[in-house]
Design a protein around this motif. Sequence first.
Motif, PDB file in Angstrom:
ATOM      1  N   LEU A  84       0.906  -1.175  -0.006  1.00 51.59           N
ATOM      2  CA  LEU A  84       0.156   0.011   0.016  1.00 51.59           C
ATOM      3  C   LEU A  84       0.723   1.174   0.028  1.00 51.59           C
ATOM      4  N   ALA A  85       2.054   1.476   0.552  1.00 52.51           N
ATOM      5  CA  ALA A  85       2.868   2.475   0.917  1.00 52.51           C
ATOM      6  C   ALA A  85       3.314   2.942  -0.575  1.00 52.51           C
ATOM      7  N   ASN A  86       3.612   1.848  -1.562  1.00 51.60           N
ATOM      8  CA  ASN A  86       3.951   2.111  -2.933  1.00 51.60           C
ATOM      9  C   ASN A  86       2.890   1.740  -3.907  1.00 51.60           C
ATOM     10  N   ARG A  87       1.720   2.272  -3.623  1.00 48.07           N
ATOM     11  CA  ARG A  87       0.605   1.991  -4.489  1.00 48.07           C
ATOM     12  C   ARG A  87       0.558   2.389  -5.692  1.00 48.07           C
ATOM     13  N   PHE A  88       1.025   3.632  -6.096  1.00 52.60           N
ATOM     14  CA  PHE A  88       1.118   4.108  -7.389  1.00 52.60           C
ATOM     15  C   PHE A  88       2.414   4.366  -8.133  1.00 52.60           C
ATOM     16  N   PRO A  89       3.136   3.218  -8.534  1.00 45.45           N
ATOM     17  CA  PRO A  89       4.336   3.575  -9.099  1.00 45.45           C
ATOM     18  C   PRO A  89       4.322   4.634 -10.362  1.00 45.45           C
ATOM     19  N   GLY A  90       5.473   5.470 -10.328  1.00 44.06           N
ATOM     20  CA  GLY A  90       5.413   6.267 -11.539  1.00 44.06           C
ATOM     21  C   GLY A  90       4.952   7.624 -11.320  1.00 44.06           C
ATOM     22  N   LEU A  91       3.971   7.585  -9.699  1.00 46.64           N
ATOM     23  CA  LEU A  91       3.296   8.940  -9.764  1.00 46.64           C
ATOM     24  C   LEU A  91       4.332  10.044  -9.322  1.00 46.64           C
ATOM     25  N   ASP A  92       4.079  11.207  -9.818  1.00 52.18           N
ATOM     26  CA  ASP A  92       4.790  12.405  -9.573  1.00 52.18           C
ATOM     27  C   ASP A  92       4.020  13.530  -9.814  1.00 52.18           C
ATOM     28  N   GLU A  93       4.384  14.765  -9.559  1.00 52.40           N
ATOM     29  CA  GLU A  93       3.694  16.156  -9.571  1.00 52.40           C
ATOM     30  C   GLU A  93       3.276  16.383 -11.080  1.00 52.40           C
ATOM     31  N   THR A  94       3.891  15.801 -12.014  1.00 52.65           N
ATOM     32  CA  THR A  94       3.750  16.228 -13.382  1.00 52.65           C
ATOM     33  C   THR A  94       2.218  15.634 -14.033  1.00 52.65           C
ATOM     34  N   PHE A  95       1.402  14.896 -13.242  1.00 51.03           N
ATOM     35  CA  PHE A  95       0.183  14.401 -13.442  1.00 51.03           C
ATOM     36  C   PHE A  95      -0.926  15.480 -13.364  1.00 51.03           C
ATOM     37  N   ALA A  96      -1.909  15.547 -14.372  1.00 51.57           N
ATOM     38  CA  ALA A  96      -2.631  16.855 -14.392  1.00 51.57           C
ATOM     39  C   ALA A  96      -3.965  16.169 -13.421  1.00 51.57           C
ATOM     40  N   GLY A  97      -4.100  14.897 -13.175  1.00 56.90           N
ATOM     41  CA  GLY A  97      -5.322  14.442 -12.609  1.00 56.90           C
ATOM     42  C   GLY A  97      -5.297  12.892 -12.286  1.00 56.90           C
ATOM     43  N   ALA A  98      -6.161  12.512 -11.288  1.00 55.55           N
ATOM     44  CA  ALA A  98      -6.175  10.986 -11.038  1.00 55.55           C
ATOM     45  C   ALA A  98      -7.619  10.601 -11.154  1.00 55.55           C
ATOM     46  N   LEU A  99      -7.788   9.503 -11.797  1.00 55.50           N
ATOM     47  CA  LEU A  99      -9.139   8.859 -12.060  1.00 55.50           C
ATOM     48  C   LEU A  99      -9.252   7.769 -11.250  1.00 55.50           C
ATOM     49  N   LEU A 100     -10.260   7.337 -10.546  1.00 55.74           N
ATOM     50  CA  LEU A 100     -10.569   5.953  -9.541  1.00 55.74           C
ATOM     51  C   LEU A 100     -11.674   5.545 -10.311  1.00 55.74           C
ATOM     52  N   ILE A 101     -11.401   4.240 -11.104  1.00 49.65           N
ATOM     53  CA  ILE A 101     -12.611   3.606 -12.000  1.00 49.65           C
ATOM     54  C   ILE A 101     -12.671   2.486 -11.100  1.00 49.65           C
ATOM     55  N   GLY A 102     -13.758   1.911 -11.146  1.00 45.62           N
ATOM     56  CA  GLY A 102     -14.574   0.819 -10.785  1.00 45.62           C
ATOM     57  C   GLY A 102     -14.432   0.539  -9.206  1.00 45.62           C
ATOM     58  N   TYR A 103     -14.507   1.787  -8.366  1.00 42.07           N
ATOM     59  CA  TYR A 103     -14.180   1.909  -7.108  1.00 42.07           C
ATOM     60  C   TYR A 103     -15.406   1.475  -6.368  1.00 42.07           C
ATOM     61  N   HIS A 104     -15.354   1.144  -4.925  1.00 43.37           N
ATOM     62  CA  HIS A 104     -16.300   0.795  -4.055  1.00 43.37           C
ATOM     63  C   HIS A 104     -16.471   1.470  -2.840  1.00 43.37           C
ATOM     64  N   ALA A 105     -17.703   1.230  -2.091  1.00 43.57           N
ATOM     65  CA  ALA A 105     -17.633   2.023  -0.926  1.00 43.57           C
ATOM     66  C   ALA A 105     -16.934   1.474   0.355  1.00 43.57           C
ATOM     67  N   MET A 106     -16.872   2.440   1.056  1.00 41.11           N
ATOM     68  CA  MET A 106     -15.960   1.743   2.377  1.00 41.11           C
ATOM     69  C   MET A 106     -16.546   0.359   3.058  1.00 41.11           C
TER      70      MET A 106
END
Length: 265
Positions: A84-106
Motif C-alpha cells: 500500500l505504501a507504494n501503491r502508485f508507481p511512477g506517480l509524481d507532480e507532473t500528472f494533471a489528475g487522477a481517476l478512480l475507476i471501478g471503485y467501491h464504498a468503504m
Amino acid sequence: MKFYISVDMEGIAGILFKEQIYRGEMFYEESRRLLTDEVNAVVEALAQSGATEVVVKDAHGSGFNLLYGSLHPAATLAAGALPLANRFPGLDETFAGALLIGYHAMAGTRDAILEHTFSYADILELALNGEPIGEIGIDALLFGRSGVPVVFVSGDDKTCAEAQRQLGAVFTYETKRATGRHSGLLKAPKRVLAEIGDAVKEAVNRRGACRPYSLPGPYDMRIEYTSTNLADARALESDGVRRVGGRALALRDDNLPRLLARTFS
Ligand SMILES: [Zn+2]
C-alpha cells in the motif's frame, strides 16, 4: 497532459458477486473483459481530451486483472501486487489528475455493492483522524501528496456519494445502483461504455475545480479488525501501536505511506 488511472474491479458495470472478481472463479474471465472495456473507454476519452500519457494502475487483488493484450494503445499498464505504501508507481507532480475507476464504498456502508476496505476478511473499519475512511479517501490522499487531484470517480451510487462527501469537488459516474451488498440495478455494459467517456471528458474540462486532497497531520489511524486474534498478532509485531479495543489498534505517524506500511504490512 498526463493522467493516472487507478482501477478496481468491484465498481465496474455488471459486477455484484465475489465469484466475478477472484481468479479461478466461474465468472472471473467475463469480468476481466467488462473491466478492460470500461477502462479502455476511459483511456479513449482521455486521449480525445488531449492526454499525452495515461498510466493505468491495476489496483485489484493480484494487480493483474486487465486483459493486457486488449489494452488501449494510449495506456501504459502499472501491474502487479505492490504494498500500500507504494501503491502508485511512477506517480509524481507532473500528472494533471487522477481517476478512480471501478471503485467501491468503504466497509460497513449500507446497500453498497461489495463494500469493504482493503480486506473483506480482516477489516471491519478504518478511521483516520477520527473519521471513517475507505479506499477512495486513502488513495486520494496518496495522489494528493504528489499534488495530483482526483478529478473523476466511477462505481455504484454509494461509491459516488462517498467520493463527493470525502473529496468535495469531483466528477462521478454511476455504473449501477446498489440495493444490497450483492444486489443492484445494473446499467447494460454497452450503455456504460457509451456514457462513461462523455463523463470523463466533462471531468477533464472541469478539473480546475478539483484540489489535491489532504488532511492535516500527524495522522491517527484506528483499525478495527474482524476478530480479536488479528489485533493480538499486530500488537505484538509492531512498535508504537496502542491496543484501543478487543479488536482495535491505533497508530500515529506524520508520514502517510509509512503509516500505511505500519498498518498493513
Ligand atoms: Zn478490488
